[in-house]
Design an enzyme around this catalytic site. Structure first.
Site, PDB file in Angstrom:
ATOM      1  N   ARG A 151       0.861  -1.178   0.000  1.00 40.19           N
ATOM      2  CA  ARG A 151       0.000   0.000   0.000  1.00 40.19           C
ATOM      3  C   ARG A 151       0.899   1.231   0.000  1.00 40.19           C
ATOM      4  O   ARG A 151       2.047   1.186   0.463  1.00 40.19           O
ATOM      5  CB  ARG A 151      -0.903   0.016   1.235  1.00 40.19           C
ATOM      6  CG  ARG A 151      -1.822  -1.187   1.383  1.00 40.19           C
ATOM      7  CD  ARG A 151      -2.617  -1.089   2.665  1.00 40.19           C
ATOM      8  NE  ARG A 151      -3.564  -2.198   2.825  1.00 40.19           N
ATOM      9  CZ  ARG A 151      -3.299  -3.322   3.467  1.00 40.19           C
ATOM     10  NH1 ARG A 151      -2.097  -3.487   4.035  1.00 40.19           N
ATOM     11  NH2 ARG A 151      -4.197  -4.283   3.561  1.00 40.19           N
ATOM     12  N   LYS A 175      -2.169  -2.346   7.983  1.00 38.82           N
ATOM     13  CA  LYS A 175      -3.364  -1.843   8.660  1.00 38.82           C
ATOM     14  C   LYS A 175      -3.457  -2.416  10.067  1.00 38.82           C
ATOM     15  O   LYS A 175      -3.121  -3.573  10.309  1.00 38.82           O
ATOM     16  CB  LYS A 175      -4.618  -2.224   7.861  1.00 38.82           C
ATOM     17  CG  LYS A 175      -4.809  -1.426   6.569  1.00 38.82           C
ATOM     18  CD  LYS A 175      -6.122  -1.772   5.925  1.00 38.82           C
ATOM     19  CE  LYS A 175      -6.388  -0.897   4.692  1.00 38.82           C
ATOM     20  NZ  LYS A 175      -7.674  -1.216   4.052  1.00 38.82           N
ATOM     21  N   HIS A 247      -2.386   2.326  -5.712  1.00 36.08           N
ATOM     22  CA  HIS A 247      -3.094   1.073  -5.466  1.00 36.08           C
ATOM     23  C   HIS A 247      -3.206   0.244  -6.741  1.00 36.08           C
ATOM     24  O   HIS A 247      -3.368  -0.987  -6.674  1.00 36.08           O
ATOM     25  CB  HIS A 247      -4.487   1.361  -4.900  1.00 36.08           C
ATOM     26  CG  HIS A 247      -4.970   0.305  -3.962  1.00 36.08           C
ATOM     27  ND1 HIS A 247      -4.380   0.062  -2.736  1.00 36.08           N
ATOM     28  CD2 HIS A 247      -5.983  -0.600  -4.067  1.00 36.08           C
ATOM     29  CE1 HIS A 247      -5.007  -0.932  -2.131  1.00 36.08           C
ATOM     30  NE2 HIS A 247      -5.981  -1.349  -2.917  1.00 36.08           N
ATOM     31  N   ARG A 250      -0.516  -2.190  -6.768  1.00 37.78           N
ATOM     32  CA  ARG A 250      -0.799  -3.290  -5.838  1.00 37.78           C
ATOM     33  C   ARG A 250      -1.721  -4.321  -6.492  1.00 37.78           C
ATOM     34  O   ARG A 250      -1.484  -5.524  -6.390  1.00 37.78           O
ATOM     35  CB  ARG A 250      -1.424  -2.711  -4.569  1.00 37.78           C
ATOM     36  CG  ARG A 250      -1.766  -3.722  -3.485  1.00 37.78           C
ATOM     37  CD  ARG A 250      -2.130  -2.936  -2.212  1.00 37.78           C
ATOM     38  NE  ARG A 250      -2.920  -3.706  -1.270  1.00 37.78           N
ATOM     39  CZ  ARG A 250      -2.413  -4.479  -0.310  1.00 37.78           C
ATOM     40  NH1 ARG A 250      -1.094  -4.616  -0.216  1.00 37.78           N
ATOM     41  NH2 ARG A 250      -3.197  -5.123   0.535  1.00 37.78           N
ATOM     42  N   HIS A 273      -3.601  -9.680   3.802  1.00 40.38           N
ATOM     43  CA  HIS A 273      -5.025  -9.883   3.963  1.00 40.38           C
ATOM     44  C   HIS A 273      -5.287 -10.975   4.991  1.00 40.38           C
ATOM     45  O   HIS A 273      -4.555 -11.945   5.085  1.00 40.38           O
ATOM     46  CB  HIS A 273      -5.675 -10.284   2.635  1.00 40.38           C
ATOM     47  CG  HIS A 273      -5.739  -9.152   1.673  1.00 40.38           C
ATOM     48  ND1 HIS A 273      -6.321  -9.265   0.438  1.00 40.38           N
ATOM     49  CD2 HIS A 273      -5.299  -7.872   1.750  1.00 40.38           C
ATOM     50  CE1 HIS A 273      -6.237  -8.113  -0.198  1.00 40.38           C
ATOM     51  NE2 HIS A 273      -5.617  -7.255   0.578  1.00 40.38           N
ATOM     52  N   TYR A 282      -6.343 -20.162   8.508  1.00 39.32           N
ATOM     53  CA  TYR A 282      -5.395 -19.549   7.592  1.00 39.32           C
ATOM     54  C   TYR A 282      -4.201 -20.471   7.388  1.00 39.32           C
ATOM     55  O   TYR A 282      -3.601 -20.947   8.343  1.00 39.32           O
ATOM     56  CB  TYR A 282      -4.929 -18.198   8.152  1.00 39.32           C
ATOM     57  CG  TYR A 282      -4.286 -17.339   7.088  1.00 39.32           C
ATOM     58  CD1 TYR A 282      -5.068 -16.547   6.255  1.00 39.32           C
ATOM     59  CD2 TYR A 282      -2.916 -17.342   6.889  1.00 39.32           C
ATOM     60  CE1 TYR A 282      -4.502 -15.773   5.281  1.00 39.32           C
ATOM     61  CE2 TYR A 282      -2.336 -16.560   5.908  1.00 39.32           C
ATOM     62  CZ  TYR A 282      -3.143 -15.776   5.105  1.00 39.32           C
ATOM     63  OH  TYR A 282      -2.565 -15.020   4.128  1.00 39.32           O
TER      64      TYR A 282
END
Length: 305
Positions: A151, A175, A247, A250, A273, A282
């Site tokens: 990002r 984030k 972006h 990305r 993510h 995951y």
């Protein structure tokens, strides 16, 4: 139910079925098989056999495509290929029921940011004036954005102490202040090293920015807007008419990796993510595997081998 003992042989038979019985062109049949390969790689990462694939697994696969920014048109093509393959498996008796019958096809009208082609990115990079300090810096920024899928907030916050050149990784603060390891290519590392040795090491750095990697001419950290204008100006010079932002690089990173055959789960992990659904576990991908996904499937690396 027939047992699948050799998946590559099943794929070969499926390709022959597409060309001989359905009359598809060699190129279309090859694209269908490559899309099936994406699904097989995904379910292998989930630890699921092909005959165990159900509706939820296929829905999660499509969600993963959306998650990494794959364009709706490409999503629709992949889903079409998966449905065709599942029908073939049922016809041949490899599965009792077709789990893709109710799988919705992504709506083409759904808007996502434009994706640049590899040629367009090469054209944009070719417009950088490497005879100037700003040009050397901007090349390093573009290679890092596109080569790592970062990002814009992550690239302007990147610290020199977070770049581990010997290991081929950078530590990224994403984030929610979550840190992640992201593989970085030799191409990007070479550009960063040149920027540091030719430009940054000779600058007067403002207090508080001593460890920040990418600086403006006044020795302070770059702003998000500045990176936006760098990319916008390069696209204008290259004659690119698409709506482009940081972006976009990305999304292009994720799209080109997937099209090159990279593991979908690896792409998600590199982008930072989270798992698609709360019920999914995951999948862990070790660092060497993660780095190999970029080295083997990213077009900037392939063109510089």
């Amino acid at each position: 139910m027939r047992e699948i003992t050799d998946i590559s042989r099943v794929i070969d038979s499926y390709e022959a079925y597409l060309r001989l019985q359905r009359g598809l062109s060699a190129n279309t049949a090859d694209n269908y098989c490559r899309d099936v390969g994406k699904l097989l790689s995904y379910i292998d990462g989930e630890g699921v056999d092909l005959h165990e694939v159900d509706e939820l697994m296929l829905e999660n696969f499509v969600c993963a495509l959306i998650d990494v920014g794959i364009q709706p048109r490409s999503q629709a093509r992949i889903v079409s290929g998966i449905k065709s393959f599942m029908r073939y498996l049922q016809i041949e008796g490899y599965i009792d029921r077709n789990p893709s019958e109710l799988l919705p096809t992504p709506r083409i009208g759904r808007h996502l940011p434009d994706v640049l082609s590899v040629d367009e990115i090469d054209a944009m990079i070719a417009m950088i004036d490497m005879s100037t300090p700003e040009g050397v810096r901007n090349r390093a920024i573009i290679e890092t954005l596109y080569g790592c899928g970062l990002r814009v907030s992550e690239v302007i916050a990147l610290r020199m102490s977070q770049v581990f050149a010997n290991e081929g990784y950078v530590i990224v603060l994403g984030k929610g202040d979550k840190q992640r390891l992201v593989p970085i290519s030799d191409v990007a590392l070479e550009c960063i090293d040149r920027y540091k040795s030719e430009v940054r090491n000779h600058m007067t750095v403002k207090r508080g920015s001593e460890d920040v990697l990418f600086l403006n001419r006044r020795g302070s950290a770059l702003s998000r807007v500045m990176v936006f204008y760098i990319i916008k100006d390069l696209c204008a010079l290259a004659g690119i008419k698409k709506t482009v932002s940081p972006h976009t690089l990305r999304h292009s990173f994720a799209t080109h990796l997937l099209e090159g055959g990279a593991n979908l789960r690896a792409i998600q992990q590199m982008l930072g993510h989270e798992s698609i659904t709360t019920t999914e576990v995951y999948v862990h991908i070790d660092r060497s595997t993660l780095r190999s996904e970029i080295l083997n499937h990213h077009p900037r690396n392939a063109s510089h081998k």
